[in-house]
Motif scaffolding. Structure first.
Motif, PDB file in Angstrom:
ATOM      1  N   PRO A   1       3.664 -11.275  -9.270  1.00 21.86           N
ATOM      2  CA  PRO A   1       4.848 -12.002  -9.752  1.00 21.86           C
ATOM      3  C   PRO A   1       5.919 -11.095 -10.331  1.00 21.86           C
ATOM      4  O   PRO A   1       7.093 -11.455 -10.356  1.00 21.86           O
ATOM      5  CB  PRO A   1       4.263 -12.936 -10.829  1.00 21.86           C
ATOM      6  N   GLY A   2       5.515  -9.893 -10.814  1.00 26.10           N
ATOM      7  CA  GLY A   2       6.483  -8.921 -11.321  1.00 26.10           C
ATOM      8  C   GLY A   2       6.973  -7.958 -10.270  1.00 26.10           C
ATOM      9  O   GLY A   2       7.693  -7.003 -10.566  1.00 26.10           O
ATOM     10  N   ASN A   3       6.535  -8.177  -9.006  1.00 21.18           N
ATOM     11  CA  ASN A   3       6.993  -7.409  -7.852  1.00 21.18           C
ATOM     12  C   ASN A   3       6.698  -5.912  -7.963  1.00 21.18           C
ATOM     13  O   ASN A   3       5.638  -5.536  -8.469  1.00 21.18           O
ATOM     14  CB  ASN A   3       8.479  -7.697  -7.605  1.00 21.18           C
ATOM     15  N   VAL A   4       7.605  -5.070  -7.490  1.00 20.14           N
ATOM     16  CA  VAL A   4       7.349  -3.633  -7.415  1.00 20.14           C
ATOM     17  C   VAL A   4       7.137  -3.048  -8.808  1.00 20.14           C
ATOM     18  O   VAL A   4       6.298  -2.167  -9.007  1.00 20.14           O
ATOM     19  CB  VAL A   4       8.513  -2.910  -6.703  1.00 20.14           C
ATOM     20  N   ARG A   5       7.879  -3.553  -9.793  1.00 23.55           N
ATOM     21  CA  ARG A   5       7.736  -3.037 -11.153  1.00 23.55           C
ATOM     22  C   ARG A   5       6.325  -3.298 -11.682  1.00 23.55           C
ATOM     23  O   ARG A   5       5.709  -2.437 -12.317  1.00 23.55           O
ATOM     24  CB  ARG A   5       8.772  -3.693 -12.070  1.00 23.55           C
ATOM     25  N   GLU A   6       5.775  -4.470 -11.413  1.00 16.73           N
ATOM     26  CA  GLU A   6       4.422  -4.784 -11.863  1.00 16.73           C
ATOM     27  C   GLU A   6       3.401  -3.917 -11.134  1.00 16.73           C
ATOM     28  O   GLU A   6       2.438  -3.423 -11.742  1.00 16.73           O
ATOM     29  CB  GLU A   6       4.109  -6.265 -11.619  1.00 16.73           C
ATOM     30  N   LEU A   7       3.601  -3.712  -9.837  1.00 14.13           N
ATOM     31  CA  LEU A   7       2.707  -2.849  -9.071  1.00 14.13           C
ATOM     32  C   LEU A   7       2.707  -1.433  -9.625  1.00 14.13           C
ATOM     33  O   LEU A   7       1.653  -0.795  -9.778  1.00 14.13           O
ATOM     34  CB  LEU A   7       3.116  -2.857  -7.597  1.00 14.13           C
ATOM     35  N   GLU A   8       3.886  -0.932  -9.941  1.00 19.03           N
ATOM     36  CA  GLU A   8       3.989   0.419 -10.501  1.00 19.03           C
ATOM     37  C   GLU A   8       3.239   0.519 -11.827  1.00 19.03           C
ATOM     38  O   GLU A   8       2.484   1.476 -12.060  1.00 19.03           O
ATOM     39  CB  GLU A   8       5.456   0.799 -10.702  1.00 19.03           C
ATOM     40  N   ASN A   9       3.427  -0.454 -12.702  1.00 16.43           N
ATOM     41  CA  ASN A   9       2.742  -0.426 -13.988  1.00 16.43           C
ATOM     42  C   ASN A   9       1.232  -0.495 -13.816  1.00 16.43           C
ATOM     43  O   ASN A   9       0.478   0.185 -14.522  1.00 16.43           O
ATOM     44  CB  ASN A   9       3.221  -1.585 -14.868  1.00 16.43           C
TER      45      ASN A   9
ATOM     46  N   ILE B   1       0.827  -1.220   0.000  1.00 20.89           N
ATOM     47  CA  ILE B   1       0.000   0.000   0.000  1.00 20.89           C
ATOM     48  C   ILE B   1       0.858   1.266   0.000  1.00 20.89           C
ATOM     49  O   ILE B   1       0.585   2.189  -0.782  1.00 20.89           O
ATOM     50  CB  ILE B   1      -0.992  -0.004   1.171  1.00 20.89           C
ATOM     51  N   PRO B   2       1.920   1.365   0.825  1.00 16.45           N
ATOM     52  CA  PRO B   2       2.782   2.560   0.733  1.00 16.45           C
ATOM     53  C   PRO B   2       3.361   2.757  -0.656  1.00 16.45           C
ATOM     54  O   PRO B   2       3.430   3.888  -1.147  1.00 16.45           O
ATOM     55  CB  PRO B   2       3.882   2.286   1.768  1.00 16.45           C
ATOM     56  N   LEU B   3       3.760   1.679  -1.312  1.00 20.06           N
ATOM     57  CA  LEU B   3       4.291   1.788  -2.670  1.00 20.06           C
ATOM     58  C   LEU B   3       3.213   2.238  -3.648  1.00 20.06           C
ATOM     59  O   LEU B   3       3.436   3.119  -4.484  1.00 20.06           O
ATOM     60  CB  LEU B   3       4.869   0.443  -3.113  1.00 20.06           C
ATOM     61  N   ALA B   4       2.035   1.631  -3.534  1.00 20.13           N
ATOM     62  CA  ALA B   4       0.938   1.998  -4.437  1.00 20.13           C
ATOM     63  C   ALA B   4       0.562   3.467  -4.272  1.00 20.13           C
ATOM     64  O   ALA B   4       0.340   4.180  -5.256  1.00 20.13           O
ATOM     65  CB  ALA B   4      -0.273   1.102  -4.173  1.00 20.13           C
ATOM     66  N   GLN B   5       0.499   3.939  -3.027  1.00 18.71           N
ATOM     67  CA  GLN B   5       0.176   5.347  -2.792  1.00 18.71           C
ATOM     68  C   GLN B   5       1.246   6.260  -3.384  1.00 18.71           C
ATOM     69  O   GLN B   5       0.942   7.331  -3.908  1.00 18.71           O
ATOM     70  CB  GLN B   5       0.028   5.583  -1.284  1.00 18.71           C
ATOM     71  N   HIS B   6       2.498   5.828  -3.303  1.00 21.05           N
ATOM     72  CA  HIS B   6       3.590   6.595  -3.906  1.00 21.05           C
ATOM     73  C   HIS B   6       3.430   6.656  -5.423  1.00 21.05           C
ATOM     74  O   HIS B   6       3.610   7.721  -6.030  1.00 21.05           O
ATOM     75  CB  HIS B   6       4.927   5.958  -3.532  1.00 21.05           C
ATOM     76  N   PHE B   7       3.068   5.528  -6.033  1.00 19.75           N
ATOM     77  CA  PHE B   7       2.955   5.473  -7.490  1.00 19.75           C
ATOM     78  C   PHE B   7       1.760   6.274  -8.025  1.00 19.75           C
ATOM     79  O   PHE B   7       1.834   6.830  -9.119  1.00 19.75           O
ATOM     80  CB  PHE B   7       2.863   4.021  -7.962  1.00 19.75           C
ATOM     81  N   ILE B   8       0.661   6.338  -7.277  1.00 24.75           N
ATOM     82  CA  ILE B   8      -0.497   7.087  -7.785  1.00 24.75           C
ATOM     83  C   ILE B   8      -0.362   8.580  -7.496  1.00 24.75           C
ATOM     84  O   ILE B   8      -1.071   9.394  -8.096  1.00 24.75           O
ATOM     85  CB  ILE B   8      -1.827   6.555  -7.213  1.00 24.75           C
TER      86      ILE B   8
ATOM     87  N   ARG C   1      -1.556   2.389 -14.966  1.00 25.89           N
ATOM     88  CA  ARG C   1      -2.713   2.106 -15.810  1.00 25.89           C
ATOM     89  C   ARG C   1      -4.001   2.489 -15.101  1.00 25.89           C
ATOM     90  O   ARG C   1      -4.939   3.002 -15.718  1.00 25.89           O
ATOM     91  CB  ARG C   1      -2.736   0.620 -16.187  1.00 25.89           C
ATOM     92  N   ALA C   2      -4.042   2.238 -13.792  1.00 24.52           N
ATOM     93  CA  ALA C   2      -5.254   2.546 -13.032  1.00 24.52           C
ATOM     94  C   ALA C   2      -5.543   4.044 -13.023  1.00 24.52           C
ATOM     95  O   ALA C   2      -6.711   4.456 -13.004  1.00 24.52           O
ATOM     96  CB  ALA C   2      -5.114   2.022 -11.604  1.00 24.52           C
ATOM     97  N   LEU C   3      -4.493   4.868 -13.021  1.00 28.66           N
ATOM     98  CA  LEU C   3      -4.702   6.322 -13.011  1.00 28.66           C
ATOM     99  C   LEU C   3      -5.466   6.795 -14.249  1.00 28.66           C
ATOM    100  O   LEU C   3      -6.184   7.794 -14.197  1.00 28.66           O
ATOM    101  CB  LEU C   3      -3.349   7.039 -12.925  1.00 28.66           C
TER     102      LEU C   3
ATOM    103  N   PHE D   1      -7.994  -5.059  -2.730  1.00 31.94           N
ATOM    104  CA  PHE D   1      -7.703  -5.743  -3.993  1.00 31.94           C
ATOM    105  C   PHE D   1      -6.199  -5.894  -4.196  1.00 31.94           C
ATOM    106  O   PHE D   1      -5.711  -6.976  -4.542  1.00 31.94           O
ATOM    107  CB  PHE D   1      -8.319  -4.959  -5.153  1.00 31.94           C
ATOM    108  N   LEU D   2      -5.460  -4.808  -3.978  1.00 30.39           N
ATOM    109  CA  LEU D   2      -4.014  -4.857  -4.178  1.00 30.39           C
ATOM    110  C   LEU D   2      -3.349  -5.843  -3.230  1.00 30.39           C
ATOM    111  O   LEU D   2      -2.392  -6.532  -3.605  1.00 30.39           O
ATOM    112  CB  LEU D   2      -3.416  -3.457  -3.991  1.00 30.39           C
ATOM    113  N   MET D   3      -3.847  -5.923  -2.012  1.00 28.72           N
ATOM    114  CA  MET D   3      -3.250  -6.833  -1.028  1.00 28.72           C
ATOM    115  C   MET D   3      -3.515  -8.298  -1.367  1.00 28.72           C
ATOM    116  O   MET D   3      -2.791  -9.185  -0.891  1.00 28.72           O
ATOM    117  CB  MET D   3      -3.789  -6.524   0.370  1.00 28.72           C
ATOM    118  N   GLN D   4      -4.527  -8.561  -2.183  1.00 35.83           N
ATOM    119  CA  GLN D   4      -4.864  -9.942  -2.526  1.00 35.83           C
ATOM    120  C   GLN D   4      -4.057 -10.481  -3.707  1.00 35.83           C
ATOM    121  O   GLN D   4      -4.056 -11.674  -3.970  1.00 35.83           O
ATOM    122  CB  GLN D   4      -6.368 -10.043  -2.862  1.00 35.83           C
ATOM    123  N   GLN D   5      -3.367  -9.594  -4.425  1.00 35.16           N
ATOM    124  CA  GLN D   5      -2.629 -10.022  -5.614  1.00 35.16           C
ATOM    125  C   GLN D   5      -1.286 -10.644  -5.240  1.00 35.16           C
ATOM    126  O   GLN D   5      -0.719 -10.344  -4.187  1.00 35.16           O
ATOM    127  CB  GLN D   5      -2.408  -8.833  -6.560  1.00 35.16           C
ATOM    128  N   THR D   6      -0.776 -11.505  -6.114  1.00 36.15           N
ATOM    129  CA  THR D   6       0.505 -12.183  -5.837  1.00 36.15           C
ATOM    130  C   THR D   6       1.709 -11.402  -6.360  1.00 36.15           C
ATOM    131  O   THR D   6       2.834 -11.651  -5.951  1.00 36.15           O
ATOM    132  CB  THR D   6       0.522 -13.586  -6.476  1.00 36.15           C
TER     133      THR D   6
END
Length: 421
Positions: free
Chosen positions: A340-348, A313-320, A352-354, A333-338
């Motif tokens: 596999p691409g780690n921080v880079r996938e979360l950032e992408n 969540i701290p990373l996601a808030q930073h990215f948005i 996209r969500a923005l 929702f974000l906490m339920q995901q696995t």
């Protein structure tokens, strides 16, 4: 006045340290066993611990000391712990330092060195924590950052391990910033992005005419990094010939450009990173064992994002960004995901969500595209992303949170093919 806890089963050791430290204006607490040490740290403020490794008569395994060390670090990850013991095998020292030990001194200790180690570690604790550009909240990352700060000051070569997209380059940048070389060059080389036939020229430079296309002399990355830090990402991709030359530079600081007989000497700290298991590569003959130990002065391991969920969540808030907020449903929702691409996938995913965010809030619906891809099989997802980017490997790999080499291996594994339009 700073408080130091001394843990040792030998009364003479306790008396000697009590006298030494009291003379130098420290408040000294002494205990003889693991249980009392844990209770002391749990119940009152302790600024530093000095501990033995064995507390029962006749024991020499060090298991009691390792157990105490681990428990104290769980209670307070930033608590400096100095190990003083006659049980002085190098392997144990390295293991404990990697786990966050502040220092390691054999018995009989040198009073001057001990006092210096205490002063240095207590002053680090007292100093305000420098601003860190890394975004994290988990205990695992907090401990890693603490260890990385200590390693940065040691000016030894560092090997950073962890999966793709987990932040190895960011951590390398952090180590450089906290080192004595912070004002010197920080040169980055992605070994996975350079054709193997050009790697040696990239690292060591080349004279004009050294190979086809070498129309003029050029300096290599080691020359550019002289006095500073060289970051070698995806080090496992370096071919054996380049490994031999790299080993020589690490041993002597000397090298020659391709096509030259002139020996040059540099002062460079090397930080390398890999997502590969280099020990397996050593067994298969793909990686030199002597080079591995030269690179691995200290290993810093970054866990995958799903093993440090408090950072999501701290990373996601930073990215948005500050202009948007995540709804509780989106956070869930974000906490339920696995990931596999780690921080880079979360950032992408956040970027996209923005695009679909409603005003200043990012809801679950904004992540619908990501949710859709997670329902696909890995093979289908990769095929979809490759087609989306018209099989431009670099772009597809970035979206998938993979290196290009890993993506090529997956393409071969799943027998993916580009379809003609």
């Amino acid at each position: 006045m700073n408080t130091i806890l001394v843990v040792d089963d030998n009364p003479d050791i306790l008396d000697a340290l009590d006298l030494l430290l009291s003379i130098h204006s420290y408040t000294v607490l002494t205990v003889t066993n693991v249980k009392d040490a844990i209770l002391t740290v749990s119940r009152q403020k302790v600024d530093l611990v000095i501990q033995d490794m064995n507390f029962s008569e006749g024991t020499t395994s060090g298991d009691e000391g390792k157990q105490l060390f681990g428990t104290l670090k769980e209670l307070n990850p930033t608590l400096p712990i100095i190990i003083i013991t006659a049980w002085s095998q190098l392997e144990t020292a390295i293991t404990l330092v990697k786990s966050g030990a502040a220092d390691y001194l054999p018995k009989p200790w040198d009073d001057k060195k001990l006092l210096q180690a205490i002063e240095e570690n207590i002053s680090v604790q007292a100093a305000p924590t420098p601003e860190c550009k890394l975004i994290y909240q988990s205990r695992e990352m907090s401990e890693l950052i603490f260890t990385s700060t200590k390693v940065a000051a040691a000016d030894i070569n560092v090997l950073i391990t962890g999966p793709n997209g987990s932040g190895k380059e960011k951590l390398a940048d952090f180590v450089h910033q906290k080192s004595q070389r912070a004002n010197a060059p920080f040169i980055k080389v992605n070994m996975g992005a350079i054709p193997q036939e050009l790697m040696e020229a990239e690292l060591f430079g080349a004279e004009k005419g050294a190979f086809t296309g070498a129309n003029q002399a050029r300096a290599g990355r080691f020359e550019a990094a002289d006095g500073g830090t060289l970051f070698l990402d995806e080090i496992g991709n370096l071919p054996l010939a380049g490994q031999m030359k790299l080993l020589r530079v690490l041993q002597t600081g000397e090298f020659e450009r391709l096509g030259s007989n002139v020996t040059q000497k540099v002062d460079v700290r090397v930080i390398s990173a890999t997502n590969a298991n280099l020990l397996l590569d050593i067994k298969s003959g793909a990686f030199r064992e002597d080079l591995f130990y030269r690179l691995n002065g200290m290993e810093l391991q970054i866990l995958p994002l799903n093993k440090r969920k408090a950072d999501i969540i701290p990373l996601a808030q930073h990215f948005i960004g500050v202009a948007h907020t995540l709804t509780k449903e989106a956070e869930h929702f974000l906490m339920q995901q696995t990931w596999p691409g780690n921080v880079r996938e979360l950032e992408n995913s956040c970027r996209r969500a923005l695009i679909f965010a409603d005003k200043n809030q990012v809801d679950v619906s904004a992540f619908q595209g990501h949710e859709q891809t997670t329902t696909l099989s890995e093979k289908e997802h990769m095929q979809q992303v490759l087609e989306k980017h018209n099989w431009t490997i670099a772009h597809a790999a970035q979206e998938l949170g993979l290196s290009r080499q890993t993506l090529y291996r997956r393409i071969e594994k799943f027998k993916l093919e580009k379809h003609d339009e």
